[in-house]
Design an enzyme around this catalytic site. Structure first.
Site, PDB file in Angstrom:
ATOM      1  N   HIS A 105      93.692  29.524  14.786  1.00  0.00           N
ATOM      2  CA  HIS A 105      92.641  29.513  15.805  1.00  0.00           C
ATOM      3  C   HIS A 105      91.245  29.473  15.191  1.00  0.00           C
ATOM      4  O   HIS A 105      90.308  28.964  15.804  1.00  0.00           O
ATOM      5  CB  HIS A 105      92.791  30.741  16.702  1.00  0.00           C
ATOM      6  N   ASP A 137      97.813  26.989  15.497  1.00  0.00           N
ATOM      7  CA  ASP A 137      97.124  28.026  16.275  1.00  0.00           C
ATOM      8  C   ASP A 137      98.150  28.908  16.970  1.00  0.00           C
ATOM      9  O   ASP A 137      98.778  28.497  17.951  1.00  0.00           O
ATOM     10  CB  ASP A 137      96.193  27.356  17.292  1.00  0.00           C
ATOM     11  N   SER A 177      87.332  28.258  21.705  1.00  0.00           N
ATOM     12  CA  SER A 177      88.249  29.168  22.373  1.00  0.00           C
ATOM     13  C   SER A 177      87.923  29.209  23.874  1.00  0.00           C
ATOM     14  O   SER A 177      87.997  28.176  24.538  1.00  0.00           O
ATOM     15  CB  SER A 177      88.184  30.555  21.721  1.00  0.00           C
TER      16      SER A 177
END
Length: 740
Positions: free
Chosen positions: A717, A685, A610
């Protein structure tokens, strides 16, 4: 932006094919076992236990929990079960043969009725829908809350006579005496109007999904309405069928239009809805609303789009008229949290602010006049855990002992007598306090040590009973070849002191040279250097790092400027220029490690997920000479692709600050990539869109750069489901072993 996004769970819940697990070659030490990927991801070898389904009961002497499908009442003093409130085989819907599997539950105020939920279906990170059933403990009848489709966020009114819930973007109320439901709103429509729950960006960035709230007297419901008709749609392909499915949802990218948000109050008896006056500016946020303890008085927090000015409004719920009672401003941004608490004296409220440079607690009167600052010092309040108004005490968790730790304290509502309740020693404590503050559950862990869950007295923190000590896991860990993790600090060439952690192999020899893998997150307010079970990471990632240490790697994490727990100046140093100082600090970390006699400075790698994936991409380009390899998982590669609330909080809008967006986006520096690089992303995602990796790969191709990619169909994600994590970490392990 956070790592653990659920995202589109219904559409994206697919599993990887069966895979052959990897057992990495390891050097045995003292005949102890070596951790394998199967131990971490396919077996319950290192499963950490807790106290599931715990809920405090109205009488502070008891708590309840779901035990093997039954709802059981426990004595607080002993932790022992005293009675089964609803047995598993009694959870049968009245008049049918349907037996429900309870997944969650809630009591009404007098605990005579219970709401059970089952067949829960996640939507995004915090949103879900389920079937709800109302159980009457007197008649032992179990009836559906509604005969319609699944519902969301079913909640008893404080008097226990009604239940409010959301279905199909509309708000409903069911009268439990008649089981008749009434629609509060009727205009809800997908990708258009939302009543009683949040849109995607509020759920993700303001961290709540239920957007309706009963008044303390049960007469009214305050609720949000989101008009997202003008918000641009993002289109995601769901792979699998002959023709992939298009999933379109409203996602406001930086600089684009947000939902227009309004707040209303519904009078249940009269069936009348009144809109609150939140001002004429539609381009703003309403990140929180709260009922005060004063009848008919609603508290509304209003935040400008740049998020550097937060106002507390008090609203007359009958007329909708509002007045500003408190304004909090910042040169960068104002944090939004759940610390605003209204006292039952109807005269005061407690609010937290960073106005003196650290997050502390302040007591105000109802007109917004400061009465006193309750806490003060070069440390941060991280959580309000409880209010004992009878004795004039507030309980909170803070970093006073160390930014790497969290401990429980209490202070009087006069700002006097601050007392530490956590035991002495290094640890991180998380607290679940009973409503009357007589007892609390303490979740205590420290560097690589599994969590101990204990019941303690609120008056002095004394131990009542250990409810879970994870003794089996502790014993299991002693059988494995685990390395030692130490915390350290170093000073950069700019004179900035940074915190770090270093995990060395169990067989560490100071005379040898070791390769180093750095783990980074680095985003605003985050922390990966922390004295808890995973040493600042998920326990599974900590164990994976231990597995790499078994293979002869040192694993290091460094909290760069912009991270949390060290005050506003340190955290907000990266404002309007995300990525710049963070990348410099990670590079400084690599240089520092390279000076250590046992580190091979030619073999330093970096990985992150991330925001950490973004940092890895920057490190591999802007600091390319320092890193031999990198792994980016689900990275942002251009801040113009990310959402309004998060991105603009730290960068302003792209229209106001284009340089802040472009000067530290990896896509601008593809020509500088040198080392071995692996890019990982889930195509489903909903948070950091797959578009980021497509743009990044396109830039790398344009610059004729070599890279490897690993895409996970329909995974969100978090990239999980079935064998997905086992497969992912096997690929990452192979990449590290071959390239570092």
């Amino acid at each position: 932006m956070k790592l653990r996004s659920l995202g589109l769970a219904l559409l994206l819940a697919t599993a990887s094919p069966a895979l052959v697990p990897l057992t990495a070659p390891v050097a045995m030490a003292q005949q102890k076992q070596a951790i394998t990927l199967e131990d971490i991801w396919a077996k319950p070898t290192f499963q950490e236990r807790s106290v599931p389904g715990f809920n405090w009961m109205r009488d502070g002497r008891f708590y309840s929990s779901l035990d093997n499908g039954s709802l059981v009442q426990h004595d607080v003093a002993t932790g022992q079960p005293v009675q089964t409130l609803v047995a598993r085989d009694a959870m049968q819907v009245t008049g049918s043969n349907q037996l429900i599997e309870a997944e969650d539950y809630a009591f009404n105020a007098d605990e005579k009725k219970i709401l059970f939920s089952t067949d829960t279906e996640p939507i995004y990170r915090r949103s879900s829908r389920a079937y709800y059933f109302v159980y009457d403990r007197g008649t032992r009848k179990m009836v559906p809350l509604s005969t319609g489709d699944k519902q969301s966020y079913a909640t008893f009114s404080p008097d226990g006579k009604r239940v409010a819930f959301v279905r199909d973007n509309n708000l409903f109320v069911t009268d439990l005496a008649t089981m008749q439901e009434k629609a509060v709103t009727t205009n809800g429509a997908f990708n258009n109007i939302i009543n009683g729950s949040t849109d995607w960006v509020y759920e993700e960035e303001f961290e709540f999904a239920q957007a309706f709230f009963w008044s303390p007297d049960s007469r009214q419901i305050a609720f949000y309405t989101f008009d997202e008709s003008q918000v641009p749609e993002y289109n995601m392909q769901i792979w699998g069928p002959l023709y992939p499915i298009d999933y379109r949802y409203k996602y406001p990218k930086a600089g684009e239009k947000n939902s227009v948000v309004s707040i209303s109050a519904y009078e249940v008896a009269a069936g009348r809805t009144t809109k609150m006056d939140v001002g004429p500016e539609p381009n703003q946020y309403i990140p929180r609303i709260n009922w005060t303890q004063t009848p008919n008085l609603l508290s509304i927090r209003r935040l400008n789009r740049l998020q550097n000015k937060l106002e507390i409004l008090h609203a007359d719920a009958t007329t909708g008229k509002t007045q500003v009672v408190l304004t909090d401003t910042d040169n960068a941004y104002v944090e939004v949290n759940d610390d605003l608490r209204y006292l039952s004296d109807n005269k005061h409220f407690v609010y937290s602010s960073e106005r003196d440079g650290y997050r502390h607690l302040y007591l105000y009167d109802l007109r917004g006049k400061l009465v006193t600052q309750l806490t003060k010092g070069a440390w941060e309040v991280t959580e309000i855990d409880g209010f004992d108004e009878e004795h004039g005490l507030i309980y909170f968790t803070s970093t006073e002992a160390s930014p790497l730790q969290r401990h429980l304290y209490r202070v009087s509502l006069k700002g006097k007598g601050k007392t530490r309740l956590s035991e002495a020693g290094s640890s991180t404590d998380e607290v679940n306090m009973s409503p009357d503050c007589r007892f609390y559950l303490n979740y205590r862990s420290s560097n690589g040590t599994p969590t101990t869950v204990s019941l303690r007295r609120g008056s002095d923190g004394k131990l009542v009973k250990v409810l879970e000590d994870n003794a089996p896991l502790r014993q299991t860990l002693t059988q494995y070849n685990l390395g030692k993790l130490d915390f350290f600090t170093f000073k950069t060439t700019e004179g900035v002191t940074l915190n770090g952690s270093m995990l060395k192999p169990a067989s560490f020899d100071a005379a040898k040279k070791y390769p180093v893998l750095m783990y980074v997150y680095g985003g605003p307010g985050s922390q990966t250097v922390k004295d808890d079970a995973g040493a600042g990471l998920a326990f599974t990632d900590y164990l994976w790092h231990q597995m790499l240490a078994q293979n002869g790697y040192i694993v290091v994490s460094i909290d760069n400027r912009g991270t949390g727990a060290r005050g506003a100046a340190f955290k907000k140093a990266t404002y309007a220029n995300l990525g710049k100082l963070e990348t410099i600090d990670q590079g400084e970390g690599a240089k520092y490690l390279g000076t250590l006699p046992f580190v091979d400075k030619a073999r330093i790698g970096i990985w992150g997920w991330s925001y950490g994936g973004y940092m890895t991409a920057l490190a591999m380009t802007k600091q390319a000479d320092l890193f031999k390899m990198g792994i980016s998982v689900s990275p942002v590669t251009n801040w113009r692709y990310y959402d309004t609330v998060y991105t603009e909080r730290f960068l302003k809008t792209p229209q106001e600050n284009p340089a802040g967006y472009d000067e530290n986006s990896p896509v601008q520096f593809a020509n500088q990539l040198k080392g071995k690089y692996l890019l990982v992303h889930g195509t489903g995602d909903d948070n950091v869109h797959f578009q980021n990796s497509i743009a990044w790969v396109d830039a790398l191709i344009r610059e004729n750069k070599d890279y490897q990619t690993l895409y996970y169909p329909n995974r969100n994600h978090g990239i999980y489901g079935g064998n997905t994590r086992l497969h992912l970490y096997r690929q990452m392990t192979d990449f590290v072993l071959k390239n570092l």
